[in-house]
Design a protein around this motif. Structure first.
Motif, short mmCIF file in Angstrom:
data_model
loop_
_atom_site.label_atom_id
_atom_site.label_comp_id
_atom_site.label_asym_id
_atom_site.label_seq_id
_atom_site.Cartn_x
_atom_site.Cartn_y
_atom_site.Cartn_z
N ALA A 344 -34.48 12.21 39.07
CA ALA A 344 -33.91 11.03 38.41
C ALA A 344 -34.33 10.97 36.95
N GLU A 345 -35.60 11.26 36.68
CA GLU A 345 -36.08 11.25 35.30
C GLU A 345 -35.35 12.30 34.46
N ARG A 346 -35.14 13.47 35.05
CA ARG A 346 -34.41 14.54 34.36
C ARG A 346 -32.99 14.09 34.03
N ALA A 347 -32.30 13.44 34.98
CA ALA A 347 -30.94 12.96 34.74
C ALA A 347 -30.92 11.88 33.66
N MET A 348 -31.89 10.97 33.72
CA MET A 348 -31.96 9.90 32.72
C MET A 348 -32.17 10.46 31.32
N ARG A 349 -32.95 11.51 31.23
CA ARG A 349 -33.20 12.12 29.92
C ARG A 349 -31.90 12.69 29.33
N SER A 350 -31.10 13.34 30.20
CA SER A 350 -29.82 13.87 29.73
C SER A 350 -28.87 12.76 29.31
N VAL A 351 -28.84 11.68 30.09
CA VAL A 351 -27.96 10.55 29.75
C VAL A 351 -28.41 9.91 28.44
N ALA A 352 -29.71 9.79 28.25
CA ALA A 352 -30.22 9.19 27.01
C ALA A 352 -29.78 10.01 25.80
N ARG A 353 -29.75 11.32 25.96
CA ARG A 353 -29.30 12.16 24.85
C ARG A 353 -27.82 11.93 24.55
N ILE A 354 -27.02 11.74 25.59
CA ILE A 354 -25.59 11.51 25.41
C ILE A 354 -25.33 10.13 24.80
N LEU A 355 -26.01 9.12 25.34
CA LEU A 355 -25.78 7.75 24.89
C LEU A 355 -26.61 7.37 23.67
N LYS A 356 -27.54 8.28 23.31
CA LYS A 356 -28.35 8.10 22.10
C LYS A 356 -29.21 6.84 22.16
N PHE A 357 -30.00 6.71 23.25
CA PHE A 357 -31.02 5.67 23.28
C PHE A 357 -32.38 6.33 23.52
N PRO A 358 -33.46 5.72 23.01
CA PRO A 358 -34.79 6.34 23.14
C PRO A 358 -35.24 6.36 24.60
N PHE A 359 -35.85 7.47 24.98
CA PHE A 359 -36.32 7.62 26.36
C PHE A 359 -37.62 8.41 26.34
N ASP A 360 -38.68 7.80 26.87
CA ASP A 360 -39.98 8.46 26.87
C ASP A 360 -40.56 8.57 28.28
N GLY A 361 -39.71 8.53 29.29
CA GLY A 361 -40.17 8.68 30.67
C GLY A 361 -39.70 7.54 31.55
N ALA A 362 -39.57 7.83 32.83
CA ALA A 362 -39.07 6.85 33.78
C ALA A 362 -40.20 6.06 34.41
N ALA A 363 -39.91 4.82 34.79
CA ALA A 363 -40.87 3.97 35.50
C ALA A 363 -40.08 2.99 36.36
N TRP A 364 -40.57 2.77 37.58
CA TRP A 364 -39.90 1.86 38.50
C TRP A 364 -40.94 0.89 39.06
N ASP A 365 -40.51 -0.33 39.35
CA ASP A 365 -41.40 -1.34 39.91
C ASP A 365 -41.73 -0.99 41.37
N PRO A 366 -42.91 -1.38 41.84
CA PRO A 366 -43.30 -1.07 43.22
C PRO A 366 -42.39 -1.74 44.24
N VAL A 367 -42.22 -1.08 45.37
CA VAL A 367 -41.55 -1.68 46.52
C VAL A 367 -42.52 -2.69 47.14
N PRO A 368 -42.11 -3.92 47.40
CA PRO A 368 -43.07 -4.94 47.85
C PRO A 368 -43.61 -4.68 49.24
N ALA A 369 -44.79 -5.23 49.52
CA ALA A 369 -45.40 -5.13 50.83
C ALA A 369 -44.49 -5.77 51.88
N GLY A 370 -44.51 -5.21 53.08
CA GLY A 370 -43.70 -5.76 54.17
C GLY A 370 -42.32 -5.16 54.27
N THR A 371 -41.94 -4.31 53.31
CA THR A 371 -40.59 -3.74 53.34
C THR A 371 -40.36 -2.93 54.60
N ALA A 372 -41.37 -2.15 55.02
CA ALA A 372 -41.19 -1.27 56.17
C ALA A 372 -41.54 -1.95 57.49
N ARG A 373 -41.94 -3.22 57.45
CA ARG A 373 -42.36 -3.90 58.68
C ARG A 373 -41.19 -4.03 59.64
#
Length: 412
Positions: A344-373
């Protein structure tokens, strides 16, 4: 009327969902297209290992550092989500293979910890190790990420990517909806994260068939079984992955897969799943104690068609991604669910190059506790691509039917 987006993402497995969420966080207008629902494919039905490299060896020297990089993302994403099992047992029947594996692990910086053979393991094993690899049920995780998709501005549409054409500065993407009607979308880039679910598109990508179309199988056993995860790597014998799921009404579910995959570019013989299931059952009889196998109540399975890693290639064949169509189309193909954040990070880097926005790495918020319960693991309805009368009710304690023909085919 042709709809317009910045990016179209085809495939709502882990790589596609993480790509869509990451791009939306940068203000990108994203259309996510998936024929069956978020996580309905191989991502949601995987054995759920977060690999670190124990199952592999000297022929794949680039995998451990890549898996280590991916682990940083998973440590954040699943920080509050307990795994099904927190570690795995790696067992060897060949002392030489065990020595070679431990040397490789140490050279990669992986912890090496010998343990006593667990009581569910059959005889004939020379040594066992703790791998420190966790397994998760990614179905609930993906369903939660699907709710984020709906709330962060990503449009989710039911359909299958069937074709596209390049225009100056854009791509026209064609989709087929479940009812057979068509949809055309104009975007500035397209990310193909559909595994091998878009073979015609992947054929245009320039990737060789051995990379873009692979088929493997997963055996599903249910019953009075212990909650375990185990890896049985073998170079001269049949190696297996075994991971548990909990919460199903019939008891614990075991998901069993092996190190084999088959070229599915031209389809596969209808007998292949049956041969494969016999082989898995024969191996299970050898490595799991008969008392444990006597607790198996039902056996089923399913085929997984995927793109990605070339077995024993010595490298990840296309670096987690592949750009084509003048750089406006990106294949995000992690080959293993563990590597999905890097793809996903690799794809985002390619898209950032096409759309010309700054990209210095991917980050996602944690999945909350209880999701797998309360997760039920693989839900009822697993099926083979063909009938498997010979293994509907196998007597696992005394052994499956004779598979001399299977052994001959797999020895080629």
């Amino acid at each position: 009327m042709t709809r317009r987006y910045d990016v179209v993402v085809a495939g709502a497995g882990m790589a596609g969902v993480l790509t869509a969420l990451g791009l939306a966080g940068h203000g990108v207008r994203v259309l996510l297209v998936e024929p069956h629902g978020v996580g309905a494919g191989q991502s949601g039905q995987s054995h759920g290992y977060l690999h670190r490299g124990y199952a592999y060896g000297r022929t794949e020297p680039l995998l451990p550092p890549l898996l280590g990089r991916a682990r940083v993302h998973w440590d954040t994403l699943l920080r509050d989500t307990p795994p099904v099992t927190s570690n795995s047992v790696v067992s060897f029947s060949d002392p030489g293979a065990a020595r070679g594996a431990t040397e490789f692990w140490r050279s990669c910086g992986l912890p090496v910890s010998a343990v006593e053979a667990p009581d569910w393991l059959g005889g004939g094993f020379a040594s066992c190790f703790r791998s420190e690899e966790a397994t998760h049920d990614f179905g609930p995780v993906l369903r939660h990420l699907g709710t984020r998709i709906a709330s962060c501005g990503v449009d989710l549409n039911a359909g299958t990517l069937t074709g596209f054409s390049e225009e100056p500065g854009s791509v026209y993407c064609e989709f087929e909806r479940p009812d057979g009607t068509g949809l055309t979308v104009r975007s500035r880039a397209v990310v193909v994260a559909a595994g091998a679910g878009t073979p015609g598109i992947l054929a245009r990508s320039g990737l060789p068939p051995v990379v873009r179309c692979r088929k493997s199988f997963v055996l599903v056993l249910r019953g009075d079984l212990p909650v375990i995860s185990a890896v049985f790597p073998a170079s001269t014998e049949h190696g297996l992955f075994l991971a548990s799921r909990t919460g199903h009404e019939s008891g614990t579910t075991w998901l069993v897969s092996d190190f084999q995959s088959f070229d599915s570019a031209w389809g596969a013989s209808g007998q292949l799943p049956g041969w494969w299931a016999h082989r898995i059952l024969l191996t299970l009889r050898r490595i799991i104690s008969p008392e444990r196998l006597a607790g198996v109540a039902t056996v089923s399975g399913y085929a997984a068609v995927k793109s990605g890693l070339v077995p024993s290639s010595g490298t990840v064949s296309h670096g987690l991604g592949h750009d084509f169509l003048g750089g406006r189309a990106i294949v995000a193909s992690p080959s293993k669910l563990t590597l999905a954040p890097l793809a996903a990070e690799r794809a985002m880097r390619s898209v950032a190059r096409i759309l010309k926005f700054p990209f210095d790495g991917a980050a996602w918020d944690p999945v909350p506790a209880g999701t797998a319960r309360g997760a039920e693991g693989i839900r009822p309805g697993e099926k083979w691509e063909t009938g498997l009368d010979a293994v509907k009710d196998p007597d696992l304690a005394s052994g499956p039917p004779d598979i001399a023909e299977l052994s001959r085919l797999f020895s080629r």
